[in-house]
Design a protein around this motif. Structure first.
Motif, mmCIF file in Angstrom:
data_model
loop_
_atom_site.group_PDB
_atom_site.id
_atom_site.type_symbol
_atom_site.label_atom_id
_atom_site.label_comp_id
_atom_site.label_asym_id
_atom_site.label_seq_id
_atom_site.Cartn_x
_atom_site.Cartn_y
_atom_site.Cartn_z
ATOM 1 N N UNK A 6 30.682 22.315 96.900
ATOM 2 C CA UNK A 6 29.725 23.173 96.765
ATOM 3 C C UNK A 6 28.671 22.828 95.558
ATOM 4 N N UNK A 7 29.238 21.972 94.814
ATOM 5 C CA UNK A 7 28.054 21.608 93.523
ATOM 6 C C UNK A 7 27.249 20.280 94.128
ATOM 7 N N UNK A 8 27.074 19.991 95.103
ATOM 8 C CA UNK A 8 26.233 18.732 95.518
ATOM 9 C C UNK A 8 24.801 19.168 95.016
ATOM 10 N N UNK A 9 23.972 18.102 94.748
ATOM 11 C CA UNK A 9 22.846 18.039 94.275
ATOM 12 C C UNK A 9 22.498 18.795 92.831
ATOM 13 N N UNK A 10 23.958 19.005 91.966
ATOM 14 C CA UNK A 10 23.611 19.582 90.823
ATOM 15 C C UNK A 10 23.221 18.353 89.930
ATOM 16 N N UNK A 11 22.127 18.248 89.111
ATOM 17 C CA UNK A 11 21.824 17.208 88.300
ATOM 18 C C UNK A 11 21.500 17.994 86.903
ATOM 19 N N UNK A 12 22.018 19.206 86.752
ATOM 20 C CA UNK A 12 21.955 19.888 85.514
ATOM 21 C C UNK A 12 22.272 19.346 84.200
ATOM 22 N N UNK A 13 23.438 18.629 84.316
ATOM 23 C CA UNK A 13 23.983 18.077 83.028
ATOM 24 C C UNK A 13 23.243 16.941 82.402
ATOM 25 N N UNK A 14 22.594 16.122 83.371
ATOM 26 C CA UNK A 14 21.730 15.236 83.015
ATOM 27 C C UNK A 14 20.460 15.732 81.808
ATOM 28 N N UNK A 15 19.922 16.845 82.491
ATOM 29 C CA UNK A 15 18.825 17.581 81.632
ATOM 30 C C UNK A 15 19.404 18.307 80.402
ATOM 31 N N UNK A 16 20.538 18.861 80.478
ATOM 32 C CA UNK A 16 20.929 19.396 79.231
ATOM 33 C C UNK A 16 21.417 18.609 78.320
ATOM 34 N N UNK A 17 21.933 17.523 78.622
ATOM 35 C CA UNK A 17 22.020 16.381 77.455
ATOM 36 C C UNK A 17 20.648 15.749 77.118
ATOM 37 N N UNK A 18 19.728 15.637 77.843
ATOM 38 C CA UNK A 18 18.525 15.021 77.751
ATOM 39 C C UNK A 18 17.732 15.762 76.621
ATOM 40 N N UNK A 19 17.661 17.387 77.097
ATOM 41 C CA UNK A 19 16.988 18.212 75.980
ATOM 42 C C UNK A 19 17.582 18.214 74.450
ATOM 43 N N UNK A 20 18.641 17.850 74.385
ATOM 44 C CA UNK A 20 19.389 17.839 72.982
ATOM 45 C C UNK A 20 18.996 16.711 72.208
ATOM 46 N N UNK A 21 19.006 15.367 72.945
ATOM 47 C CA UNK A 21 18.410 14.235 72.479
ATOM 48 C C UNK A 21 17.032 14.269 71.911
ATOM 49 N N UNK A 22 16.088 14.763 72.882
ATOM 50 C CA UNK A 22 14.946 14.682 72.751
ATOM 51 C C UNK A 22 14.440 15.861 71.595
ATOM 52 N N UNK A 23 15.092 16.651 71.444
ATOM 53 C CA UNK A 23 14.626 17.911 70.481
ATOM 54 C C UNK A 23 15.213 17.227 68.963
ATOM 55 N N UNK A 24 16.547 16.630 69.046
ATOM 56 C CA UNK A 24 16.809 16.242 67.860
ATOM 57 C C UNK A 24 16.043 15.107 67.297
ATOM 58 N N UNK A 25 15.553 14.200 68.321
ATOM 59 C CA UNK A 25 14.760 12.971 67.705
ATOM 60 C C UNK A 25 13.421 13.484 67.217
ATOM 61 N N UNK A 26 12.652 14.408 67.776
ATOM 62 C CA UNK A 26 11.576 14.751 67.491
ATOM 63 C C UNK A 26 11.507 15.860 66.140
ATOM 64 N N UNK A 27 12.850 16.414 65.964
ATOM 65 C CA UNK A 27 12.999 17.233 64.552
ATOM 66 C C UNK A 27 12.943 16.157 63.560
ATOM 67 N N UNK A 28 13.437 15.157 63.786
ATOM 68 C CA UNK A 28 13.661 14.031 62.651
ATOM 69 C C UNK A 28 12.418 13.518 62.435
ATOM 70 N N UNK A 29 11.484 12.978 63.427
ATOM 71 C CA UNK A 29 10.129 12.404 63.307
ATOM 72 C C UNK A 29 9.264 13.520 62.408
ATOM 73 N N UNK A 30 9.170 14.765 62.984
ATOM 74 C CA UNK A 30 8.250 15.271 62.235
ATOM 75 C C UNK A 30 8.853 15.942 60.694
#
Length: 231
Positions: free
Chosen positions: A68-92
């Motif tokens: 039923x959950x074939x082709x779900x790549x959502x967890x990858x992007x959920x984790x990525x968004x957190x890492x991306x945001x936290x890094x640029x919070x730190x930079x700015x």
């Protein structure tokens, strides 16, 4: 499916690859600043998109045993968004000189982490995009960009410095998130009801991504040596 859609749909690979190559070529200009992890973030972005594409395209690669959950790549992007945001919070935050604004960004970052931890109580982390976490992170990034540009205006008389990599990064983020947040909200409240609408939204999203990473590339090409002095 027309040729423009096909080109946009496969544009992530050359765009991210070019950004990664330029970030490595220009690395000596910012290796000792908070931006030194920028190539890693771009590489992480490229890997995330490749994994997402593979999982979306090939049924044999997925996170779930249930078909039923074939082709779900959502967890990858959920984790990525957190890492991306936290890094640029730190930079700015590192480049902001005002202690008051630094504290605001720090408290807002804590709020972002809290919302990120609470979001799975409302939406399944494995199968649904974390809407509230994403919107919170996007708004905070826009705030960081706004304060950085405002600091530029106060210190050098212009909001945007043409030879400053972080100005270009901020411009790319401002363009992307200002236009994509409404799209994210529209998708969340399920106002997209047809295949044609979904394709149009995807085209716009991919175009915004190209614009954002195009700004990154221009910044890397035009940048002077990044200066950083701990406050």
């Amino acid at each position: 499916m027309d040729i423009i859609y096909i080109l946009l749909d496969y544009s992530f690979l050359p765009v991210y690859t070019l950004t990664l190559v330029l970030s490595l070529m220009r690395f000596p200009k910012y290796f000792d600043t908070p931006l030194r992890f920028f190539p890693i973030i771009i590489c992480y972005t490229l890997i995330t998109e490749l994994l997402g594409f593979i999982i979306r395209t090939f049924d044999e690669y997925d996170f779930f045993f249930n078909e039923i959950y074939n082709n779900y790549n959502t967890p990858i992007y959920n984790v990525y968004n957190v890492v991306f945001c936290l890094y640029f919070f730190y930079v700015f935050r590192a480049y902001i000189e005002s202690d008051e604004i630094k504290n605001r960004i720090e408290y807002a970052s804590i709020l972002f982490v809290g919302i990120t931890l609470a979001n799975p109580l409302l939406q399944d982390f494995l199968t649904q995009p974390q809407f509230y976490s994403y919107i919170c992170g996007a708004l905070l990034l826009l705030y960081c960009v706004f304060e950085y540009f405002r600091q530029n205006r106060r210190m050098v008389g212009v909001y945007f410095q043409n030879r400053d990599l972080l100005s270009w990064i901020g411009l790319g983020m401002a363009i992307f998130y200002t236009l994509y947040i409404p799209i994210k909200i529209i998708k969340h409240v399920s106002l997209i009801t047809s295949v044609e609408q979904a394709m149009l939204v995807r085209r716009i999203t991919l175009s915004l991504i190209i614009l954002m990473y195009g700004c990154y590339c221009l910044g890397l090409i035009r940048m002077y040596r990044m200066r950083y002095q701990k406050n």
